[in-house]
Scaffold this motif. Structure first.
Motif, PDB file in Angstrom:
ATOM      1  N   GLY A   1       0.810  -1.211   0.000  1.00 16.03           N
ATOM      2  CA  GLY A   1       0.000   0.000   0.000  1.00 16.03           C
ATOM      3  C   GLY A   1       0.843   1.260   0.000  1.00 16.03           C
ATOM      4  O   GLY A   1       0.531   2.239  -0.684  1.00 16.03           O
ATOM      5  N   THR A   2       1.928   1.246   0.774  1.00 14.29           N
ATOM      6  CA  THR A   2       2.820   2.407   0.798  1.00 14.29           C
ATOM      7  C   THR A   2       3.539   2.579  -0.527  1.00 14.29           C
ATOM      8  O   THR A   2       3.657   3.697  -1.053  1.00 14.29           O
ATOM      9  N   LEU A   3       4.029   1.490  -1.095  1.00 15.72           N
ATOM     10  CA  LEU A   3       4.732   1.582  -2.377  1.00 15.72           C
ATOM     11  C   LEU A   3       3.808   2.067  -3.486  1.00 15.72           C
ATOM     12  O   LEU A   3       4.242   2.778  -4.404  1.00 15.72           O
ATOM     13  N   ASP A   4       2.514   1.694  -3.404  1.00 12.34           N
ATOM     14  CA  ASP A   4       1.555   2.157  -4.410  1.00 12.34           C
ATOM     15  C   ASP A   4       1.373   3.670  -4.378  1.00 12.34           C
ATOM     16  O   ASP A   4       0.895   4.257  -5.360  1.00 12.34           O
ATOM     17  N   ARG A   5       1.721   4.285  -3.248  1.00 12.55           N
ATOM     18  CA  ARG A   5       1.547   5.734  -3.129  1.00 12.55           C
ATOM     19  C   ARG A   5       2.655   6.509  -3.841  1.00 12.55           C
ATOM     20  O   ARG A   5       2.552   7.723  -3.991  1.00 12.55           O
ATOM     21  N   PHE A   6       3.713   5.828  -4.268  1.00  7.58           N
ATOM     22  CA  PHE A   6       4.769   6.496  -5.014  1.00  7.58           C
ATOM     23  C   PHE A   6       4.376   6.531  -6.489  1.00  7.58           C
ATOM     24  O   PHE A   6       4.092   5.509  -7.105  1.00  7.58           O
ATOM     25  N   GLU A   7       4.340   7.722  -7.035  1.00  6.25           N
ATOM     26  CA  GLU A   7       3.947   7.863  -8.432  1.00  6.25           C
ATOM     27  C   GLU A   7       4.621   9.096  -9.011  1.00  6.25           C
ATOM     28  O   GLU A   7       4.580  10.177  -8.427  1.00  6.25           O
ATOM     29  N   GLY A   8       5.240   8.922 -10.155  1.00  7.79           N
ATOM     30  CA  GLY A   8       5.882  10.059 -10.809  1.00  7.79           C
ATOM     31  C   GLY A   8       6.957  10.714  -9.975  1.00  7.79           C
ATOM     32  O   GLY A   8       7.158  11.931 -10.052  1.00  7.79           O
ATOM     33  N   GLY A   9       7.633   9.916  -9.157  1.00  5.95           N
ATOM     34  CA  GLY A   9       8.708  10.472  -8.343  1.00  5.95           C
ATOM     35  C   GLY A   9       8.241  11.184  -7.096  1.00  5.95           C
ATOM     36  O   GLY A   9       9.041  11.845  -6.424  1.00  5.95           O
ATOM     37  N   ARG A  10       6.933  11.059  -6.768  1.00  6.15           N
ATOM     38  CA  ARG A  10       6.410  11.724  -5.567  1.00  6.15           C
ATOM     39  C   ARG A  10       5.577  10.732  -4.760  1.00  6.15           C
ATOM     40  O   ARG A  10       5.033   9.759  -5.282  1.00  6.15           O
ATOM     41  N   LEU A  11       5.473  11.014  -3.469  1.00  6.95           N
ATOM     42  CA  LEU A  11       4.664  10.197  -2.583  1.00  6.95           C
ATOM     43  C   LEU A  11       3.256  10.761  -2.526  1.00  6.95           C
ATOM     44  O   LEU A  11       3.050  11.938  -2.208  1.00  6.95           O
ATOM     45  N   ARG A  12       2.272   9.937  -2.890  1.00  5.32           N
ATOM     46  CA  ARG A  12       0.882  10.365  -2.798  1.00  5.32           C
ATOM     47  C   ARG A  12       0.503  10.465  -1.321  1.00  5.32           C
ATOM     48  O   ARG A  12       0.836   9.619  -0.509  1.00  5.32           O
ATOM     49  N   GLU A  13      -0.225  11.529  -0.966  1.00  9.38           N
ATOM     50  CA  GLU A  13      -0.667  11.727   0.408  1.00  9.38           C
ATOM     51  C   GLU A  13      -2.171  11.550   0.496  1.00  9.38           C
ATOM     52  O   GLU A  13      -2.916  11.965  -0.399  1.00  9.38           O
ATOM     53  N   VAL A  14      -2.612  10.941   1.573  1.00  7.42           N
ATOM     54  CA  VAL A  14      -4.041  10.744   1.809  1.00  7.42           C
ATOM     55  C   VAL A  14      -4.551  11.860   2.707  1.00  7.42           C
ATOM     56  O   VAL A  14      -3.942  12.192   3.723  1.00  7.42           O
ATOM     57  N   LEU A  15      -5.670  12.446   2.344  1.00  5.89           N
ATOM     58  CA  LEU A  15      -6.332  13.461   3.150  1.00  5.89           C
ATOM     59  C   LEU A  15      -7.748  12.985   3.432  1.00  5.89           C
ATOM     60  O   LEU A  15      -8.528  12.736   2.502  1.00  5.89           O
ATOM     61  N   THR A  16      -8.089  12.838   4.692  1.00  2.00           N
ATOM     62  CA  THR A  16      -9.419  12.356   5.076  1.00  2.00           C
ATOM     63  C   THR A  16     -10.252  13.524   5.586  1.00  2.00           C
ATOM     64  O   THR A  16      -9.899  14.160   6.584  1.00  2.00           O
ATOM     65  N   LEU A  17     -11.336  13.793   4.883  1.00  5.11           N
ATOM     66  CA  LEU A  17     -12.191  14.945   5.171  1.00  5.11           C
ATOM     67  C   LEU A  17     -13.598  14.480   5.524  1.00  5.11           C
ATOM     68  O   LEU A  17     -14.207  13.704   4.789  1.00  5.11           O
ATOM     69  N   GLY A  18     -14.103  14.965   6.635  1.00  8.97           N
ATOM     70  CA  GLY A  18     -15.511  14.773   6.965  1.00  8.97           C
ATOM     71  C   GLY A  18     -16.251  16.061   6.661  1.00  8.97           C
ATOM     72  O   GLY A  18     -15.740  17.152   6.926  1.00  8.97           O
ATOM     73  N   ALA A  19     -17.440  15.965   6.104  1.00 11.60           N
ATOM     74  CA  ALA A  19     -18.160  17.188   5.731  1.00 11.60           C
ATOM     75  C   ALA A  19     -19.666  16.971   5.786  1.00 11.60           C
ATOM     76  O   ALA A  19     -20.161  15.872   5.533  1.00 11.60           O
ATOM     77  N   VAL A  20     -20.369  18.046   6.101  1.00 14.82           N
ATOM     78  CA  VAL A  20     -21.825  18.025   6.083  1.00 14.82           C
ATOM     79  C   VAL A  20     -22.297  17.696   4.672  1.00 14.82           C
ATOM     80  O   VAL A  20     -21.839  18.296   3.693  1.00 14.82           O
ATOM     81  N   GLY A  21     -23.207  16.733   4.562  1.00 13.70           N
ATOM     82  CA  GLY A  21     -23.667  16.307   3.244  1.00 13.70           C
ATOM     83  C   GLY A  21     -24.227  17.442   2.411  1.00 13.70           C
ATOM     84  O   GLY A  21     -24.017  17.495   1.189  1.00 13.70           O
ATOM     85  N   THR A  22     -24.929  18.381   3.035  1.00 13.84           N
ATOM     86  CA  THR A  22     -25.498  19.516   2.308  1.00 13.84           C
ATOM     87  C   THR A  22     -24.410  20.346   1.642  1.00 13.84           C
ATOM     88  O   THR A  22     -24.532  20.758   0.492  1.00 13.84           O
ATOM     89  N   PHE A  23     -23.324  20.585   2.359  1.00 11.91           N
ATOM     90  CA  PHE A  23     -22.215  21.373   1.823  1.00 11.91           C
ATOM     91  C   PHE A  23     -21.539  20.623   0.678  1.00 11.91           C
ATOM     92  O   PHE A  23     -21.160  21.228  -0.331  1.00 11.91           O
ATOM     93  N   VAL A  24     -21.398  19.312   0.834  1.00  6.70           N
ATOM     94  CA  VAL A  24     -20.734  18.514  -0.197  1.00  6.70           C
ATOM     95  C   VAL A  24     -21.506  18.573  -1.504  1.00  6.70           C
ATOM     96  O   VAL A  24     -20.951  18.875  -2.569  1.00  6.70           O
ATOM     97  N   THR A  25     -22.803  18.268  -1.460  1.00  5.63           N
ATOM     98  CA  THR A  25     -23.587  18.224  -2.696  1.00  5.63           C
ATOM     99  C   THR A  25     -23.907  19.609  -3.233  1.00  5.63           C
ATOM    100  O   THR A  25     -23.995  19.800  -4.450  1.00  5.63           O
TER     101      THR A  25
END
Length: 294
Positions: A82-106
Motif C-alpha cells: 500500500g505504501t509503495l503504491d503511493r509512489f507515483e511520478g517520483g512523488r509520494l501520494r498523500e491521503v487526506l481524510t475529510l468529513g463534511a456536512v452532506g449539504t455542503f458537499v452536494t
C-alpha cells in the motif's frame, strides 16, 4: 532477530505457500519454481527451529506456528504494498481524510473538486459525509467541514461561507403563499435545531406558530421532503441553487436569517501535513471567490 537478518525471500515464500496451501501455486504466484519455494520455506523453518507446515499426501496444512505467523506477514506485506503504491511520478501520494456536512458537499464542494484534483494530483482525498455530528479523533479525520458558530471544544475553526436560511418549497405550494403570515397555515419542516423557525419569524416581525410534525437531521432530506410537497423547509438557499434553477424548489420570500455558517475545523493537536495545507489553501481561495460572486 534483527532487521538486517530477516530472511525476506523466505518469509515471502512462506506467506504465499501458506495462503495457497501449495508450493506449486505459490511458485506460480512468485514466478519461481516449486522447488525454490520449498527450499525457501525449509530454510525458514531451520532458522526458526519449528515446522511451519505439515506435509500431507495431497497438499499442505499449517502447524500452529505457521497459523500464528501467516496473518502477521500478510498484514505486513499488504501495508508495504500500500505504501509503495503511493509512489507515483517520483512523488509520494498523500491521503487526506475529510468529513463534511452532506449539504455542503452536494451543494457546493463536489462541483469544485475537479479543480482541486487538477491542482494537487498527488493528494488522495477521502470524503466522509455526515449530518453535522462528527468526531474528529474517533473517525480519524484530518479536517471536518461543519455548520455552526465555530465554537467546538479543542478545535481550530476557520470560517468558509455564511449560510442564511430561507423558506423553500415546491412550486405548487409556493403558489398559495403571498405574505410571510401565510406560512402559519402550512406544514413547516423542522431540523433538530428547534429554534430556527422562531428566529426567522422574529426577522419578519411575526410570532412563531406552534410547530409540530416532521423533524429532520439532514438538510438534504428536508429539501427532498419539500420537493415532494410535504411542507416548507427552512434551508440554506445557496446550497440548493441547482434545485432553485431547475424549479424543483422555489423561494417564496426574500427574508432570511443567519444562524451559523460553514467552517473548516481540525483538532488543535493535529499537526497539518503538506496535503492538509494544500487543501486548506485551495478551499479558502474557493470560498473567497464564491463569497465575492455571491
Amino acid at each position: 532477530m534483527t532487521l538486517s537478518h530477516l530472511p525476506l525471500n523466505a518469509l515471502r515464500a512462506f506467506e504465499a505457500a501458506a495462503r495457497q496451501l501449495s508450493f506449486t501455486r505459490a511458485g506460480l504466484e512468485l514466478r519461481v519454481t516449486q522447488a525454490a519455494v520449498s527450499h525457501q520455506v525449509k530454510a525458514l523453518e531451520e532458522i526458526l527451529g519449528v515446522p511451519l507446515f505439515r506435509r500431507l499426501p495431497r497438499g499442505l496444512a499449517l502447524t500452529e506456528e505457521g497459523e500464528a505467523l501467516l496473518p502477521v506477514l500478510t498484514d505486513a506485506f499488504h501495508r508495504i504494498a500500500g505504501t509503495l503504491d503511493r509512489f507515483e511520478g517520483g512523488r509520494l501520494r498523500e491521503v487526506l481524510t475529510l468529513g463534511a456536512v452532506g449539504t455542503f458537499v452536494t451543494g457546493w464542494l463536489l462541483s469544485r473538486l475537479p479543480d482541486f484534483r487538477a491542482a494537487h494530483p498527488f493528494v488522495d482525498l477521502r470524503l466522509l459525509t455526515n449530518n453535522n455530528r462528527v468526531d474528529l479523533a474517533g473517525e480519524g479525520l484530518d479536517y471536518a467541514i461543519r455548520f455552526g458558530d465555530g465554537a467546538w471544544h479543542g478545535t481550530e475553526a476557520t470560517p468558509l461561507l455564511t449560510a442564511p436560511l430561507s423558506p423553500l418549497c415546491a412550486p405548487a405550494l409556493a403558489r398559495r403563499l403571498r405574505q410571510p403570515a401565510d406560512l402559519m397555515r402550512e406544514t413547516l419542516l423542522r431540523s433538530y435545531r428547534t429554534d430556527e423557525w422562531a428566529h426567522w419569524f422574529a426577522a419578519v416581525e411575526l410570532p412563531a406558530p406552534n410547530i409540530r410534525g416532521f423533524v429532520f437531521d439532514s438538510s438534504l432530506t428536508m429539501a427532498e421532503a419539500a420537493v415532494q410537497g410535504l411542507g416548507i423547509g427552512l434551508l440554506p438557499a445557496r446550497m440548493f441553487e441547482h434545485d432553485l434553477r431547475q424549479g424543483r424548489l422555489l423561494r417564496p420570500f426574500t427574508a432570511e436569517v443567519t444562524l451559523g455558517g460553514y467552517w473548516l475545523t481540525r483538532l488543535k493537536s493535529r499537526r497539518e501535513t503538506q496535503a492538509m495545507l494544500a487543501f486548506r489553501e485551495w478551499l479558502l481561495a474557493q470560498a473567497g471567490a464564491s463569497a465575492d460572486g455571491a
